[in-house]
Design a protein around this motif. Structure first.
Motif, short mmCIF file in Angstrom:
data_model
loop_
_atom_site.label_atom_id
_atom_site.label_comp_id
_atom_site.label_asym_id
_atom_site.label_seq_id
_atom_site.Cartn_x
_atom_site.Cartn_y
_atom_site.Cartn_z
N GLY A 343 34.39 -19.08 28.10
CA GLY A 343 33.09 -19.47 27.54
C GLY A 343 32.10 -19.96 28.56
N PRO A 344 32.50 -20.89 29.48
CA PRO A 344 31.54 -21.37 30.47
C PRO A 344 30.95 -20.26 31.34
N ALA A 345 31.75 -19.26 31.71
CA ALA A 345 31.21 -18.17 32.52
C ALA A 345 30.11 -17.42 31.78
N GLN A 346 30.27 -17.23 30.49
CA GLN A 346 29.29 -16.48 29.71
C GLN A 346 28.07 -17.34 29.34
N ALA A 347 28.34 -18.55 28.85
CA ALA A 347 27.23 -19.42 28.43
C ALA A 347 26.34 -19.79 29.61
N ALA A 348 26.95 -20.10 30.75
CA ALA A 348 26.15 -20.48 31.92
C ALA A 348 25.37 -19.28 32.46
N SER A 349 25.91 -18.07 32.31
CA SER A 349 25.16 -16.88 32.72
C SER A 349 23.92 -16.71 31.86
N ARG A 350 24.06 -16.94 30.56
CA ARG A 350 22.90 -16.87 29.66
C ARG A 350 21.85 -17.91 30.05
N THR A 351 22.28 -19.13 30.35
CA THR A 351 21.35 -20.17 30.77
C THR A 351 20.65 -19.80 32.07
N LEU A 352 21.41 -19.24 33.00
CA LEU A 352 20.83 -18.87 34.29
C LEU A 352 19.73 -17.83 34.13
N MET A 353 19.96 -16.85 33.27
CA MET A 353 18.91 -15.86 33.01
C MET A 353 17.71 -16.49 32.33
N ALA A 354 17.94 -17.40 31.38
CA ALA A 354 16.83 -18.07 30.71
C ALA A 354 15.98 -18.87 31.69
#
Length: 421
Positions: A343-354
């Motif tokens: 989960g952290p790998a995916q959620a943090a990737s979404r945040t990084l793009m945002a």
């Protein structure tokens, strides 16, 4: 900086993670994937290969469509309508899986339904993710993204548990379901379709499209195509964005392949039946949800990029030991530990793009975000399928995931984060 619109809109947005996570959990990963390889395909190795080619074709379609449709949504201010269409299509094609009997003659039909549902699901995430910026102040986006991802794992867990209690475990099965025809397993597809429709609507009511003039569809398509071309041509002038997208291209391909084939591997190598696979899925969702929510609370302090790298490093180490183990108990322990970092790998990737996407082009950039997770999405399943066929080993096939995760982490590590506020 836009003011946060309130807890109601943020919760409605996060609730969609709860709704749509039932699809990858029940269909793509644990129940229907295992049903296809063990119940429909002639044998598990052939089933894994066929599933890999289906995922390959779906990935190509997603890679081609996501940036264009994202740009059209930006230009036409139709994110909500496009999310609604994708949600309905995902639910419809998922429900049609019910018809697929445990017979190799139904393999093509099952693959078509699952493939089309997968395409609609992935395209829907483009418009959903594009709603994140502006929901909360920038310095709190990591927390909201992580908590929403954790809520998604909880939703997948709840749907999976309901499938276990309501359909899989009872014998005789309720509602007159024929276990000999695997109707108790096929009914879980109907459950997922209903789940998505019941819990997926609040975001469509609570989050209107951005204010401003709304051009006609044809004009939006022309402008969207022009925006996509402009963004792609401009990537060399934005090296941080380009590096992030290339890195994510590889590590998300590894993650998607792991999600798609984890239950297939568990069933084929460790002999797990449907009930044990469901229990395994429930346990994985618990650890994954705890990891996503826990890291979400500290991600804004750590930073999105360090969170992604930490998670990838842990998965590489744990995944390597997992594939070397022939003991089922150790497999369980390593898999649950690995789940903490999915989960952290995916959620943090979404945040990084945002953080990095320009506000006026956020859906288009999340289209590229989806493309970066899918443009080589055919490669992970294809390499896995080829290696599985060449070696006759599911373990060697799944080992290709480790290489994709490591390559993505190596590309991401030197990146300097550039933000748009």
């Amino acid at each position: 900086m836009a003011e946060a619109p309130g807890k109601t809109k943020a919760f409605a947005w996060a609730l969609y993670d709860w709704a749509n996570s039932a699809f990858p959990t029940v269909v793509s990963t644990f129940v229907i994937a295992a049903y296809f390889t063990q119940g429909i395909a002639p044998d598990p190795v052939t089933g894994q290969a066929q599933w890999g080619w289906m995922q390959t074709l779906a990935a190509i379609a997603i890679a081609l469509l996501s940036p264009i449709l994202g740009a059209i949504a930006d230009q036409g201010r139709r994110r909500r309508a496009m999310l609604a269409i994708c949600t309905l299509l995902t639910a419809s094609f998922t429900a049609l899986i019910w018809v697929a009997r445990p017979d190799p003659a139904d393999a093509l039909y099952a693959l078509i339904c699952i493939g089309l549902a997968t395409i609609a699901f992935e395209l829907g995430t483009v418009f959903y993710n594009a709603m994140l910026p502006g929901l909360v102040p920038e310095e709190r986006m990591g927390r909201l993204s992580g908590l929403a991802w954790g809520l998604g794992y909880a939703g997948g867990l709840a749907c999976l548990a309901l499938a276990l209690v309501l359909f899989i475990q009872p014998n005789p099965s309720p509602f007159g379901l024929d276990r000999g025809a695997a109707e108790h397993v096929r009914a879980t597809a109907l459950l997922v379709a209903v789940w998505l429709l019941v819990f997926g609507w609040p975001v469509l009511l609570a989050l209107p499209d951005p204010a401003g003039p709304r051009p006609g569809l044809r004009s939006a398509m022309r402008a969207g195509l022009a925006e996509t071309r402009s963004i792609l041509r401009g990537l060399p002038q934005h090296p941080a964005m380009a590096r992030f997208l290339v890195a994510r291209l590889f590590y998300t391909d590894g993650l998607n392949t792991l999600f798609a084939f984890g239950a297939i591997y568990a069933a084929g190598v460790h002999g797990m039946g449907f009930e044990e696979i469901l229990l395994f899925g429930i346990a994985m969702n618990v650890t994954a949800g705890l990891g996503a929510a826990g890291f979400g609370l500290i991600e804004d302090r750590l930073g999105a990029k360090p969170t992604v790298l930490m998670a990838l490093g842990a998965m590489i180490v744990l995944g390597s030991f997992l594939l070397l183990s022939n003991d089922k108990t150790l497999f369980w322990a390593l898999a649950l530990a690995l789940g903490l970092f999915m989960g952290p790998a995916q959620a943090a990737s979404r945040t990084l793009m945002a953080h990095m996407a320009p506000p006026e082009e956020v859906a288009a950039h999340f289209g590229l975000f989806a493309l970066s997770g899918r443009v080589t999405g055919f490669l992970g399943p294809a390499v896995l399928a080829l290696v599985t066929e060449a070696t006759g080993s599911q373990a060697w096939g799944l080992a290709t995931v480790i290489a994709f995760l490591a390559l993505g982490a190596a590309i991401l590590a030197p990146m300097r984060v550039a933000r748009h506020g």
